[in-house]
Motif scaffolding. Sequence first.
Motif, PDB file in Angstrom:
ATOM      1  N   MET A   1       0.848  -1.195   0.000  1.00 36.24           N
ATOM      2  CA  MET A   1       0.000   0.000   0.000  1.00 36.24           C
ATOM      3  C   MET A   1       0.877   1.236   0.000  1.00 36.24           C
ATOM      4  N   LEU A   2       0.435   2.267  -0.744  1.00 42.77           N
ATOM      5  CA  LEU A   2       1.162   3.525  -0.848  1.00 42.77           C
ATOM      6  C   LEU A   2       0.314   4.638  -0.250  1.00 42.77           C
ATOM      7  N   ALA A   3       0.963   5.524   0.526  1.00 44.33           N
ATOM      8  CA  ALA A   3       0.275   6.677   1.113  1.00 44.33           C
ATOM      9  C   ALA A   3       0.981   7.955   0.669  1.00 44.33           C
ATOM     10  N   ILE A   4       0.239   8.859   0.067  1.00 45.12           N
ATOM     11  CA  ILE A   4       0.752  10.183  -0.291  1.00 45.12           C
ATOM     12  C   ILE A   4       0.120  11.164   0.676  1.00 45.12           C
ATOM     13  N   ILE A   5       0.944  11.865   1.458  1.00 39.84           N
ATOM     14  CA  ILE A   5       0.416  12.683   2.546  1.00 39.84           C
ATOM     15  C   ILE A   5       0.853  14.141   2.413  1.00 39.84           C
ATOM     16  N   ASN A   6       0.065  15.025   3.033  1.00 39.84           N
ATOM     17  CA  ASN A   6       0.418  16.437   3.253  1.00 39.84           C
ATOM     18  C   ASN A   6       0.416  17.309   2.012  1.00 39.84           C
ATOM     19  N   GLY A   7       0.089  16.774   0.837  1.00 36.24           N
ATOM     20  CA  GLY A   7       0.075  17.596  -0.360  1.00 36.24           C
ATOM     21  C   GLY A   7      -1.263  18.271  -0.563  1.00 36.24           C
ATOM     22  N   MET A  12     -10.034  16.763  -9.024  1.00 38.18           N
ATOM     23  CA  MET A  12     -10.752  17.009 -10.272  1.00 38.18           C
ATOM     24  C   MET A  12     -12.196  16.525 -10.215  1.00 38.18           C
ATOM     25  N   THR A  13     -12.716  16.341  -9.014  1.00 34.92           N
ATOM     26  CA  THR A  13     -14.148  16.065  -8.815  1.00 34.92           C
ATOM     27  C   THR A  13     -14.865  17.299  -8.289  1.00 34.92           C
ATOM     28  N   GLY A  14     -14.110  18.382  -8.078  1.00 34.67           N
ATOM     29  CA  GLY A  14     -14.643  19.567  -7.420  1.00 34.67           C
ATOM     30  C   GLY A  14     -14.177  19.681  -5.988  1.00 34.67           C
ATOM     31  N   LYS A  15     -13.540  18.627  -5.469  1.00 30.86           N
ATOM     32  CA  LYS A  15     -13.023  18.632  -4.105  1.00 30.86           C
ATOM     33  C   LYS A  15     -11.511  18.791  -4.119  1.00 30.86           C
ATOM     34  N   GLU A  16     -11.030  19.619  -3.190  1.00 25.87           N
ATOM     35  CA  GLU A  16      -9.593  19.770  -2.995  1.00 25.87           C
ATOM     36  C   GLU A  16      -9.294  19.678  -1.509  1.00 25.87           C
ATOM     37  N   TYR A  17      -8.126  19.180  -1.176  1.00 26.63           N
ATOM     38  CA  TYR A  17      -7.688  19.040   0.211  1.00 26.63           C
ATOM     39  C   TYR A  17      -6.320  19.705   0.343  1.00 26.63           C
ATOM     40  N   GLU A  18      -6.259  20.740   1.187  1.00 29.96           N
ATOM     41  CA  GLU A  18      -5.001  21.480   1.328  1.00 29.96           C
ATOM     42  C   GLU A  18      -3.885  20.614   1.894  1.00 29.96           C
ATOM     43  N   LYS A  19      -4.229  19.744   2.826  1.00 32.27           N
ATOM     44  CA  LYS A  19      -3.260  18.769   3.328  1.00 32.27           C
ATOM     45  C   LYS A  19      -3.928  17.406   3.282  1.00 32.27           C
ATOM     46  N   GLY A  20      -3.976  16.877   2.080  1.00 30.36           N
ATOM     47  CA  GLY A  20      -4.732  15.663   1.856  1.00 30.36           C
ATOM     48  C   GLY A  20      -3.885  14.413   1.884  1.00 30.36           C
ATOM     49  N   THR A  21      -4.589  13.309   1.847  1.00 31.98           N
ATOM     50  CA  THR A  21      -3.954  11.994   1.842  1.00 31.98           C
ATOM     51  C   THR A  21      -4.602  11.138   0.774  1.00 31.98           C
ATOM     52  N   ILE A  22      -3.777  10.404   0.061  1.00 32.33           N
ATOM     53  CA  ILE A  22      -4.260   9.408  -0.894  1.00 32.33           C
ATOM     54  C   ILE A  22      -3.661   8.069  -0.505  1.00 32.33           C
ATOM     55  N   LEU A  23      -4.516   7.075  -0.375  1.00 34.00           N
ATOM     56  CA  LEU A  23      -4.056   5.711  -0.134  1.00 34.00           C
ATOM     57  C   LEU A  23      -4.345   4.888  -1.381  1.00 34.00           C
ATOM     58  N   THR A  24      -3.356   4.135  -1.814  1.00 29.49           N
ATOM     59  CA  THR A  24      -3.565   3.221  -2.928  1.00 29.49           C
ATOM     60  C   THR A  24      -3.446   1.788  -2.426  1.00 29.49           C
ATOM     61  N   ASP A  25      -4.176   0.913  -3.083  1.00 29.54           N
ATOM     62  CA  ASP A  25      -4.121  -0.510  -2.766  1.00 29.54           C
ATOM     63  C   ASP A  25      -3.929  -1.251  -4.076  1.00 29.54           C
ATOM     64  N   GLN A  27      -3.222  -1.497  -7.744  1.00 25.59           N
ATOM     65  CA  GLN A  27      -3.300  -0.582  -8.875  1.00 25.59           C
ATOM     66  C   GLN A  27      -4.395   0.474  -8.730  1.00 25.59           C
ATOM     67  N   LYS A  28      -5.159   0.415  -7.644  1.00 26.21           N
ATOM     68  CA  LYS A  28      -6.309   1.294  -7.487  1.00 26.21           C
ATOM     69  C   LYS A  28      -6.145   2.258  -6.318  1.00 26.21           C
ATOM     70  N   ILE A  29      -6.911   3.346  -6.375  1.00 26.04           N
ATOM     71  CA  ILE A  29      -6.993   4.281  -5.261  1.00 26.04           C
ATOM     72  C   ILE A  29      -7.969   3.714  -4.232  1.00 26.04           C
ATOM     73  N   ALA A  30      -7.548   3.682  -2.988  1.00 30.13           N
ATOM     74  CA  ALA A  30      -8.399   3.139  -1.918  1.00 30.13           C
ATOM     75  C   ALA A  30      -9.146   4.246  -1.175  1.00 30.13           C
ATOM     76  N   LYS A  31      -8.430   5.323  -0.809  1.00 29.11           N
ATOM     77  CA  LYS A  31      -9.042   6.420  -0.058  1.00 29.11           C
ATOM     78  C   LYS A  31      -8.428   7.744  -0.483  1.00 29.11           C
ATOM     79  N   SER A  37      -6.073   7.773   8.469  1.00 27.09           N
ATOM     80  CA  SER A  37      -4.994   7.073   9.179  1.00 27.09           C
ATOM     81  C   SER A  37      -4.196   6.236   8.189  1.00 27.09           C
ATOM     82  N   ILE A  38      -2.871   6.186   8.410  1.00 24.52           N
ATOM     83  CA  ILE A  38      -1.966   5.470   7.519  1.00 24.52           C
ATOM     84  C   ILE A  38      -1.765   4.056   8.040  1.00 24.52           C
ATOM     85  N   PRO A  39      -2.084   3.050   7.252  1.00 22.76           N
ATOM     86  CA  PRO A  39      -1.903   1.668   7.713  1.00 22.76           C
ATOM     87  C   PRO A  39      -0.431   1.361   7.990  1.00 22.76           C
ATOM     88  N   GLU A  40      -0.226   0.535   8.956  1.00 25.16           N
ATOM     89  CA  GLU A  40       1.133   0.119   9.289  1.00 25.16           C
ATOM     90  C   GLU A  40       1.751  -0.605   8.100  1.00 25.16           C
TER      91      GLU A  40
END
Length: 388
Positions: A1-7, A12-25, A27-31, A37-40
Motif C-alpha cells: 500500500m502507498l500513502a501520499i500525505i500532506n500535499g 478534479m471532482t470539485g473537491k480539494e484538500y489542502e493537506k490531503g492523503t491518498i491511499l492506494t491498494d 493498482q487502485k486508489i483506496a481512499k 490514518s496510515i496503515p502500518e
Amino acid sequence: MLAIINGRVITMTGKEYEKGTILTDGQKIAKVGSNISIPEGAEVIDAAGKIVMPGLIDAHCHVGILEEVYRQEGNDVNESTEPVTPHLRAIDGINPEDLGFQDALEGGVTTVVTGPGSGNVIGGENLAMKTFGRVVDEMVIKNPIGLKVAFGENPKRVYGSQSKMPMTRMATAALFREALVKAENYMAKMERQRQKTEEAFFERDLKMEVLCKVLKREIPIRAHAHRADDIMTAIRIAEEFNLKIIIEHCTEGYKVADQLAKRGIPAVVGPFLTNRSKVELKDRTLANPYFLAKAGVKIAFMTDHPVIPINYLALSAALAVREGLDEQEAMKALTVNAAQILGLQDRIGTLEPGKDADIIILNGPLFELKTRVEKVIVAGKIINLDSK
C-alpha cells in the motif's frame, strides 16, 4: 500500500484538500481525503508543499507507432498503399520502448490515445494505454477505443500523388460512405445467416467487422478535420449513418462551435506549437479552445506527438489559458473531460476510490512554466523518472 500525505490534493471532482492523503491498494486508489490514518507498513510519500493531481491524458498522439529516433524503421503510422484500411490495429505497431513514453512520464502524462495517422480515409483502430510498461498488451486500457478517419488535405495529398482516389474532398467522403454501406450490407447478410435464411458458410471480412463496430456505435469515429467545411462533412456522414463521432484537431472549430455544441460533439484540439505547415492551418488561433468551451463543446488536448513532444501537453493547455480559456476548464480538459470523451471516466481522470492509481506530484501549479513533475505513479507503481 502507498500513502501520499500532506500535499494539496486536487481530485478534479470539485473537491480539494489542502493537506490531503491518498491511499492506494495495488493498482487502485483506496481512499482520498484528510485525516486518514496510515496503515502500518504502508510506503509513505510526503508531498508537503506540493500539488497532487490525476495523471494527464493526451487524447491524440502517435507515441510508440511513429518513433522519433528511428525514421523509416520506426515509422508505422500510415499504410500509404490503400486508402481504406479499417482493419489495421494500432496494437500491432506500437513499440513500448519508444523514447516518447519516457517523455510522456516526464510531462506527467499517464494515459495516451495512440494509433494510425491521417494519410488514409480510414486509417485503422486506435487504442488507449498507460505510458509505463514492458508489454503493450499489459499497458492497454481499452482496445479499440475508436476508428481513425481523415478528411481534408492529407488523404488527397497521399493518394492524389499516386493518381488514385481520393484526389478530392468529394472522393474522400465517397470512399468513407461506400465502406459504411458495404458494412451495412455485411451486417444484413450476417443477420440473414443467423436466421438461417442463407447458406451456412459465411466468409469473414476483417474490414467489415471493424466498420460494423462503428455502425453499432460500439466505438466512435475519431475524425481528423482541421477546416470548418471538413468538420461539417464529418458530421454530415456521422448523422447519415448514426455514428458516434469525436472531432480531432478541430482547428477551425471556433467557426462552427455552435454546430458542435448543439449536437454534443466533443473535440480533441491541437497541436498548438507548430507553424502554419499547410493551408488548413491558415486560420488557426490559440483562442480556439476558449471559443469552443464557451459555446459548450467538451474539449480535450492533444500533442499529436511527435509533431509536438508529448511532455509539452500541459504547456499547450497553458497557451490556451493565456488566450482566455478558464484555467479550471483547461485542467479538466487534461483529465476528467478527456476521460469522459474517451469513455474511460470509470477508470481515469479523477482521484477517487476505485479509480486507477495514476497520480502526479508537482512542485508548483500545473500551468506555471517553472513547474516540474517530481513524481509519477502509474497504476499504483512509483516510476523512477531518471531511469524509467
